[in-house]
Design a protein around this motif. Structure first.
Motif, PDB file in Angstrom:
ATOM      1  N   VAL A 122       0.925  -1.202   0.128  1.00  0.00           N
ATOM      2  CA  VAL A 122      -0.206  -0.153   0.007  1.00  0.00           C
ATOM      3  C   VAL A 122       0.773   1.438  -0.084  1.00  0.00           C
ATOM      4  O   VAL A 122       0.614   2.135  -0.586  1.00  0.00           O
ATOM      5  N   LEU A 123       2.113   1.259   0.858  1.00  0.00           N
ATOM      6  CA  LEU A 123       2.745   2.412   0.833  1.00  0.00           C
ATOM      7  C   LEU A 123       3.736   2.736  -0.359  1.00  0.00           C
ATOM      8  O   LEU A 123       4.746   3.478  -0.149  1.00  0.00           O
ATOM      9  N   ASN A 124       3.860   1.686  -1.239  1.00  0.00           N
ATOM     10  CA  ASN A 124       4.682   1.874  -2.282  1.00  0.00           C
ATOM     11  C   ASN A 124       4.110   2.577  -3.463  1.00  0.00           C
ATOM     12  O   ASN A 124       3.282   2.216  -4.177  1.00  0.00           O
ATOM     13  N   PRO A 125       4.670   4.061  -3.535  1.00  0.00           N
ATOM     14  CA  PRO A 125       4.152   4.799  -4.714  1.00  0.00           C
ATOM     15  C   PRO A 125       4.370   4.087  -6.014  1.00  0.00           C
ATOM     16  O   PRO A 125       3.430   4.551  -7.047  1.00  0.00           O
ATOM     17  N   LYS A 126       5.298   3.430  -6.249  1.00  0.00           N
ATOM     18  CA  LYS A 126       5.573   2.981  -7.489  1.00  0.00           C
ATOM     19  C   LYS A 126       4.288   1.656  -7.753  1.00  0.00           C
ATOM     20  O   LYS A 126       4.018   1.793  -9.231  1.00  0.00           O
TER      21      LYS A 126
END
Length: 212
Positions: A120-124
């Protein structure tokens, strides 16, 4: 709803991507090697619960773009194709760095939570969904959000099967996978080729659709 040929093409492209490990798979493999099969499978569940968040965001974000402007939607598709090409080039030229950080034993609840947060917290990951999913959406076939959600459900189902297989194999081949710098470099090259192919196909498909 997507047509059957579109779903088949999407499933094929999805499998091509899933078979080449990314950061989430490396996390799953690491947990399987360190703590065994059950830990790997719980991590898979956490990761793909996180995928649902990105898919929902993509579905309603893409719908909002289309509602605002058909041109904006077309631009997103072109940018998505360009982003896939960028990922391919980056994978091919990147040098693999050794990752030897110690992995501490974690409870199932923590494993699930970490897998969820990793995704979830991976913008990629969010950028990838926004780049990939619109390539298979056809506004002429009705509301965009249901199409994206169906595609997302296919992605999650195939992803859980693929990542679950990685978790099982990693738990069996734990010793060999602890020293994997060379293998990861080969996987990076393979994933680079897959991304370049998908980006080229997406760009050509978008250009063809523009001419029709």
């Amino acid at each position: 709803m997507p047509t059957l040929p579109t779903l088949a093409l999407f499933a094929t492209a999805t499998l091509a991507l899933l078979l080449v490990p990314g950061p989430a798979v490396l996390y799953i493999v690491t947990r399987s090697v360190a703590q065994g099969r059950a830990a790997g499978l719980v991590s898979v569940l956490g990761v793909h619960t996180g995928s649902l968040v990105h898919i929902a965001a993509a579905a309603f974000g893409i719908t909002a773009l289309l509602a605002a402007s058909a041109t904006a939607f077309a631009v997103v598709k072109y940018l998505g194709a360009a982003y896939l090409l960028y990922l391919g080039v980056r994978k091919l030229v990147r040098r693999t760095e050794a990752e030897e950080a110690e992995v501490k034993v974690a409870s199932p609840r923590r494993l699930f939570g970490e897998g969820f947060v990793v995704n979830v917290l991976n913008p990629k990951t969010a950028m990838f969904y926004l780049a990939f999913l619109p390539q298979f959406v056809d506004p002429a076939r009705g509301p965009v959000a249901p199409q994206v959600l169906v595609l997302g459900a296919v992605w999650v189902a195939l992803g859980m099967a693929s990542d679950g297989t990685y978790a099982l194999l990693a738990s069996v081949l734990a010793g060999r996978l602890r020293s994997s710098a060379r293998a990861r470099r080969r996987l990076d090259k393979g994933s680079g080729v897959v991304y370049l192919g998908l980006g080229a196909v997406a760009a050509l498909a978008t250009e063809g659709a523009k001419r029709l």
